[in-house]
Design an enzyme around this catalytic site. Structure first.
Site, PDB file in Angstrom:
ATOM      1  CG  HIS A  19      -2.087   0.908   1.068  1.00 40.81           C
ATOM      2  ND1 HIS A  19      -2.043   2.240   1.377  1.00 40.81           N
ATOM      3  CD2 HIS A  19      -3.326   0.667   0.583  1.00 40.81           C
ATOM      4  CE1 HIS A  19      -3.213   2.774   1.100  1.00 40.81           C
ATOM      5  NE2 HIS A  19      -4.013   1.851   0.605  1.00 40.81           N
TER       6      HIS A  19
ATOM      7  CG  ASP B 271      -8.236  -3.988  -3.504  1.00 39.15           C
ATOM      8  OD1 ASP B 271      -9.456  -3.773  -3.493  1.00 39.15           O
ATOM      9  OD2 ASP B 271      -7.386  -3.121  -3.765  1.00 39.15           O
TER      10      ASP B 271
HETATM   11  C1  LIG Z   1      -0.228  -0.355  -3.982  1.00 44.71           C
HETATM   12  C2  LIG Z   1       1.139  -0.172  -4.602  1.00 44.71           C
HETATM   13  C3  LIG Z   1       1.007   0.480  -5.991  1.00 44.71           C
HETATM   14  C4  LIG Z   1       1.955   0.726  -3.666  1.00 44.71           C
HETATM   15  O1  LIG Z   1       3.140   0.943  -4.245  1.00 44.71           O
HETATM   16  P1  LIG Z   1       4.298   1.817  -3.607  1.00 44.71           P
HETATM   17  O2  LIG Z   1       3.952   2.432  -2.316  1.00 44.71           O
HETATM   18  O3  LIG Z   1       4.729   2.708  -4.686  1.00 44.71           O
HETATM   19  O4  LIG Z   1       5.322   0.722  -3.218  1.00 44.71           O
HETATM   20  P2  LIG Z   1       6.647   0.476  -3.970  1.00 44.71           P
HETATM   21  O5  LIG Z   1       6.316   0.113  -5.361  1.00 44.71           O
HETATM   22  O6  LIG Z   1       7.539   1.648  -3.730  1.00 44.71           O
HETATM   23  O7  LIG Z   1       7.169  -0.810  -3.200  1.00 44.71           O
HETATM   24  C5  LIG Z   1       8.291  -0.914  -2.362  1.00 44.71           C
HETATM   25  C6  LIG Z   1       8.897  -2.278  -2.585  1.00 44.71           C
HETATM   26  O8  LIG Z   1       7.938  -3.317  -2.375  1.00 44.71           O
HETATM   27  C7  LIG Z   1       7.700  -4.028  -3.582  1.00 44.71           C
HETATM   28  N1  LIG Z   1       6.283  -4.239  -3.699  1.00 44.71           N
HETATM   29  C8  LIG Z   1       5.291  -3.374  -3.387  1.00 44.71           C
HETATM   30  N2  LIG Z   1       4.102  -3.955  -3.617  1.00 44.71           N
HETATM   31  C9  LIG Z   1       4.372  -5.184  -4.069  1.00 44.71           C
HETATM   32  C10 LIG Z   1       3.554  -6.243  -4.468  1.00 44.71           C
HETATM   33  N3  LIG Z   1       2.238  -6.138  -4.439  1.00 44.71           N
HETATM   34  N4  LIG Z   1       4.137  -7.369  -4.891  1.00 44.71           N
HETATM   35  C11 LIG Z   1       5.488  -7.502  -4.925  1.00 44.71           C
HETATM   36  N5  LIG Z   1       6.311  -6.528  -4.531  1.00 44.71           N
HETATM   37  C12 LIG Z   1       5.764  -5.379  -4.125  1.00 44.71           C
HETATM   38  C13 LIG Z   1       8.224  -3.104  -4.683  1.00 44.71           C
HETATM   39  O9  LIG Z   1       8.588  -3.824  -5.840  1.00 44.71           O
HETATM   40  C14 LIG Z   1       9.401  -2.477  -4.012  1.00 44.71           C
HETATM   41  O10 LIG Z   1      10.435  -3.431  -3.965  1.00 44.71           O
HETATM   42  P3  LIG Z   1      11.973  -2.985  -4.118  1.00 44.71           P
HETATM   43  O11 LIG Z   1      12.217  -2.044  -2.961  1.00 44.71           O
HETATM   44  O12 LIG Z   1      12.708  -4.266  -4.040  1.00 44.71           O
HETATM   45  O13 LIG Z   1      12.052  -2.307  -5.451  1.00 44.71           O
HETATM   46  C15 LIG Z   1       1.884  -1.521  -4.733  1.00 44.71           C
HETATM   47  O14 LIG Z   1       2.065  -2.085  -3.469  1.00 44.71           O
HETATM   48  C16 LIG Z   1       1.155  -2.474  -5.640  1.00 44.71           C
HETATM   49  O15 LIG Z   1       1.288  -2.395  -6.858  1.00 44.71           O
HETATM   50  N6  LIG Z   1       0.345  -3.417  -5.047  1.00 44.71           N
HETATM   51  C17 LIG Z   1      -0.397  -4.358  -5.857  1.00 44.71           C
HETATM   52  C18 LIG Z   1      -1.678  -3.723  -6.362  1.00 44.71           C
HETATM   53  C19 LIG Z   1      -2.701  -3.528  -5.257  1.00 44.71           C
HETATM   54  O16 LIG Z   1      -2.973  -4.411  -4.483  1.00 44.71           O
HETATM   55  N7  LIG Z   1      -3.306  -2.336  -5.265  1.00 44.71           N
HETATM   56  C20 LIG Z   1      -4.363  -2.000  -4.329  1.00 44.71           C
HETATM   57  C21 LIG Z   1      -3.912  -0.987  -3.336  1.00 44.71           C
HETATM   58  S1  LIG Z   1      -5.158  -0.746  -2.100  1.00 44.71           S
END
Ligand SMILES: CC(C)(COP(=O)(O)OP(=O)(O)OC[C@H]1O[C@@H](n2cnc3c(N)ncnc32)[C@H](O)[C@@H]1OP(=O)(O)O)[C@@H](O)C(=O)NCCC(=O)NCCS
Length: 378
Positions: free
Chosen positions: A262, A313
């Site tokens: 998140h 979700d």
């Molecule tokens: C929600 C989301 C976009 C938040 O992203 P964010 O805050 O930008 O987090 P980041 O992308 O900076 O993640 C930090 C690290 O965790 C990893 N990570 C984050 N969410 C992940 C996931 N769902 N699966 C695998 N790895 C994940 C990233 O690749 C990153 O790894 P790294 O440091 O090795 O590069 C992301 O977690 C995601 O895409 N989740 C899946 C989609 C989802 O469930 N969305 C609903 C949100 S309520």
């Protein structure tokens, strides 16, 4: 201090407006609507009470709730043009696309759509919230070649949607489950779709355009679309013993696991435990624990390997699946619930409006480029 404005990609950490509606405490994993903890609201209030809270900024008395509910249900009708559209839309269209178009169409039938009078906007907000479930349910029946169910005014929001969709008045447990899911999804600070809604209405465009923007934004798999992605992922994995290899492979290939992580919560999403409890109960009753067992293993591995937690979700997908709701209606259900927050937020935006106009960090050429005649360009 530099006089250059700070750059925050994706506006991360930037405060863009004020709101008294939902308080998202990312570090502590707490969510409150108007100061009421989401855990208390989901256990002690109905979705209609929560809607009232978001729109009137206090919990209703019994009398206030009755007036509010009657008003909301009085909006359960759609213009014939919208019904015709729902019946004629391609059967294989995405229900989110249908919903987005349907809400946009509502604007065509509002002669005073551009008039920003607050009481008119409040009435439009009620109409949008009351008709979105009808659009989703009617389209779902129509795509199966079934007759649309006549609307009723004696059922709650959750029960009425399930009835319109399935043709049967749902039992108490299914109603209570969907009602709770609605409450948990009703509002959530400056998430992407709420931001879209506020950006649109801040230009003094109309409410229909604003909610149409929000629906288009919610659809993406990084936002509301993640709940559908969870079921597709579970189906792709297939069985509990295939989970570990799938996760290893996904992590090695930097593939995102849907329903995990998140932007704001760095601890457990406070909406997840209640949904998890419901998912465990429902799957046990169905005698099909496979999905929840797989989910629990994925959540465990993601915590262990990446210190990432399940979000709203992750378990809502299993809850909806257990209620027999088709996968492509999961995100529309999220939209139905979030409409309560979107509409409250756009009314709040208009009460103290300022146009959103951020800057961009320009990365192109900064000198005048000579224009070659078209025949000399390569
Ligand atoms: C929600 C989301 C976009 C938040 O992203 P964010 O805050 O930008 O987090 P980041 O992308 O900076 O993640 C930090 C690290 O965790 C990893 N990570 C984050 N969410 C992940 C996931 N769902 N699966 C695998 N790895 C994940 C990233 O690749 C990153 O790894 P790294 O440091 O090795 O590069 C992301 O977690 C995601 O895409 N989740 C899946 C989609 C989802 O469930 N969305 C609903 C949100 S309520």
């Amino acid at each position: 201090m530099s006089d250059k404005p700070e750059y925050a990609k994706g506006l991360e950490g930037v405060i863009a407006n004020e709101s008294c509606l939902s308080d998202v405490q990312g570090q502590e994993g707490v969510l409150r609507y108007l100061g009421f903890n989401i855990q208390d609201l989901v256990e002690q209030c109905t979705f209609e009470e929560v809607m009232y809270l978001l729109h009137r900024r206090q919990l209703p008395t019994q009398g206030q709730l009755e007036v509010f509910t009657k008003n909301l249900r009085s909006h359960r009708h759609l213009p014939q043009g919208v019904i015709d559209f729902l019946k004629s839309a391609p059967k294989d269209a995405s229900p989110m696309d249908v919903l987005r178009t349907g809400v946009s169409m509502l604007g065509l039938y509002d002669q005073r759509g551009g008039d920003q009078d607050r009481s008119l906007n409040e009435s439009r907000a009620m109409a949008i919230c009351a008709t979105m479930p009808m659009m989703v349910a009617h389209f779902h029946r129509s795509r199966q070649g079934l007759e649309l169910m006549p609307v009723r005014d004696d059922l709650s929001e959750a029960a009425h949607f399930l009835y319109l969709m399935s043709g049967k008045v749902p039992g108490e447990e299914a109603t209570r489950t969907l009602d709770a899911a609605y409450t948990l999804h009703a509002d959530h600070g400056m998430n992407a779709s709420t931001f879209s809604a506020r950006v649109t209405v801040a230009t003094l465009s109309d409410l229909y355009s604003s909610i149409t923007s929000a629906i288009g934004t919610l659809k993406g798999p990084l936002h509301g679309g993640a709940n559908e992605g969870v079921i597709h992922m579970l189906q792709e994995i297939g069985s509990l013993d295939a989970v570990d290899a799938y996760i290893e492979d996904a992590l090695a290939n930097k593939k995102k696991i849907m329903g995990i992580g998140h932007r704001v919560y760095k601890v457990l999403d406070p909406r997840a435990p209640f949904l998890r409890k419901m998912a465990i109960k429902l799957t046990k009753e169905l005698g099909e624990s496979k999905w929840i067992d797989m989910s629990e293993r994925i959540a465990h591995l993601m915590k262990e390997r990446k210190d990432l937690n399940a979000n709203v979700d992750f378990y809502s997908a299993t809850v909806y699946y257990s209620l027999g709701i088709p996968t492509d209606l999961f995100t529309p259900i999220f939209a139905i619930a979030r409409a309560a927050g979107w509409t409250a937020q756009v009314l709040e935006q208009l009460d103290d409006n300022r146009l959103y106009r951020p800057l961009t960090l320009y990365t192109g050429p900064t000198t005048d480029q000579p224009i070659k005649p078209i025949g000399e360009r390569v």
